[in-house]
Motif scaffolding. Structure first.
Motif, short mmCIF file in Angstrom:
data_model
loop_
_atom_site.label_atom_id
_atom_site.label_comp_id
_atom_site.label_asym_id
_atom_site.label_seq_id
_atom_site.Cartn_x
_atom_site.Cartn_y
_atom_site.Cartn_z
N ARG A 91 42.40 -25.13 -34.42
CA ARG A 91 43.19 -25.04 -33.19
C ARG A 91 44.59 -25.63 -33.40
N LEU A 92 44.65 -26.80 -34.03
CA LEU A 92 45.93 -27.45 -34.27
C LEU A 92 46.86 -26.58 -35.11
N LEU A 93 46.31 -25.89 -36.11
CA LEU A 93 47.12 -25.02 -36.94
C LEU A 93 47.76 -23.88 -36.15
N GLN A 94 47.17 -23.56 -35.01
CA GLN A 94 47.72 -22.50 -34.15
C GLN A 94 48.54 -23.06 -32.99
N GLY A 95 48.78 -24.38 -33.01
CA GLY A 95 49.59 -24.99 -31.96
C GLY A 95 48.82 -25.25 -30.68
N LEU A 96 47.50 -25.21 -30.75
CA LEU A 96 46.66 -25.49 -29.59
C LEU A 96 46.22 -26.94 -29.60
N GLU A 97 45.77 -27.41 -28.46
CA GLU A 97 45.15 -28.74 -28.38
C GLU A 97 43.81 -28.68 -29.12
N PRO A 98 43.38 -29.77 -29.74
CA PRO A 98 42.11 -29.74 -30.47
C PRO A 98 40.90 -29.40 -29.60
N THR A 99 41.01 -29.66 -28.32
CA THR A 99 39.89 -29.40 -27.41
C THR A 99 40.06 -28.10 -26.62
N ALA A 100 41.04 -27.28 -26.98
CA ALA A 100 41.28 -26.03 -26.25
C ALA A 100 40.04 -25.14 -26.28
N ILE A 125 38.35 -21.73 -26.59
CA ILE A 125 38.63 -20.40 -27.12
C ILE A 125 37.30 -19.68 -27.32
N ASP A 126 37.34 -18.35 -27.32
CA ASP A 126 36.09 -17.60 -27.50
C ASP A 126 35.65 -17.65 -28.96
N GLU A 127 34.38 -17.36 -29.19
CA GLU A 127 33.80 -17.48 -30.53
C GLU A 127 34.47 -16.56 -31.55
N GLU A 128 34.85 -15.37 -31.13
CA GLU A 128 35.50 -14.43 -32.04
C GLU A 128 36.86 -14.97 -32.51
N THR A 129 37.63 -15.52 -31.58
CA THR A 129 38.92 -16.12 -31.94
C THR A 129 38.70 -17.33 -32.84
N GLU A 130 37.71 -18.14 -32.51
CA GLU A 130 37.43 -19.31 -33.33
C GLU A 130 37.09 -18.92 -34.76
N ALA A 131 36.34 -17.86 -34.94
CA ALA A 131 35.99 -17.41 -36.28
C ALA A 131 37.24 -17.00 -37.06
N ILE A 132 38.17 -16.35 -36.39
CA ILE A 132 39.43 -15.95 -37.04
C ILE A 132 40.24 -17.19 -37.41
N LEU A 133 40.31 -18.16 -36.50
CA LEU A 133 41.07 -19.38 -36.78
C LEU A 133 40.47 -20.15 -37.95
N LEU A 134 39.14 -20.13 -38.08
CA LEU A 134 38.50 -20.81 -39.20
C LEU A 134 38.89 -20.18 -40.53
N ASP A 135 39.19 -18.88 -40.51
CA ASP A 135 39.64 -18.21 -41.73
C ASP A 135 40.93 -18.83 -42.26
N TRP A 136 41.72 -19.43 -41.38
CA TRP A 136 42.95 -20.12 -41.78
C TRP A 136 42.67 -21.59 -42.09
N ALA A 137 41.80 -22.21 -41.32
CA ALA A 137 41.60 -23.66 -41.42
C ALA A 137 40.85 -24.07 -42.68
N ILE A 138 39.84 -23.32 -43.07
CA ILE A 138 39.03 -23.72 -44.22
C ILE A 138 39.86 -23.74 -45.50
N PRO A 139 40.65 -22.70 -45.80
CA PRO A 139 41.50 -22.80 -46.99
C PRO A 139 42.55 -23.91 -46.88
N TRP A 140 43.05 -24.17 -45.66
CA TRP A 140 44.02 -25.24 -45.47
C TRP A 140 43.39 -26.58 -45.85
N VAL A 141 42.17 -26.83 -45.41
CA VAL A 141 41.47 -28.08 -45.75
C VAL A 141 41.28 -28.16 -47.27
N MET A 142 40.87 -27.08 -47.88
CA MET A 142 40.65 -27.09 -49.33
C MET A 142 41.97 -27.31 -50.08
#
Length: 95
Positions: free
Chosen positions: A36-45, A47-64
């Motif tokens: 969420r933070l990577l997209q400029g959202l609040e950490p507690t925002a 969001i629907d599950e489909e959007t969350e899955a897409i955002l995770l596609d960005w977050a997991i490589p960022w963490v790695m």
């Protein structure tokens, strides 16, 4: 399927936040909150599950990619995700 660059109206630099820019030094975050933070959202925002899955596609490589600058903590329960935070000199005990 790949597309020609000319098929796009505009191209943008692929810039991401650094861990210092994204995370508060005294906080720990789940990968979902980081997404969420990577997209400029609040950490507690909410969001629907489909959007969350897409955002995770960005977050997991960022963490790695930024693993050397992060610490990780075990999840509170087996059903919860782990937590990530900024690595500071006193965060990890040396064995």
């Amino acid at each position: 399927m790949p597309r020609e660059k000319s098929a796009f109206e505009q191209l943008h630099p692929c810039d991401f936040y650094t861990p210092d820019e994204l995370l508060e030094a005294d906080q720990m975050y789940t990968v979902y909150e980081i997404a969420r933070l990577l997209q400029g959202l609040e950490p507690t925002a909410e969001i629907d599950e489909e959007t969350e899955a897409i955002l995770l596609d960005w977050a997991i490589p960022w963490v790695m990619q930024n693993a050397a600058e992060l610490v990780v903590a075990d999840p509170p329960t087996e059903d919860d995700p782990g937590y990530y935070g900024l690595r500071r000199g006193t965060d990890i005990e040396r064995e």
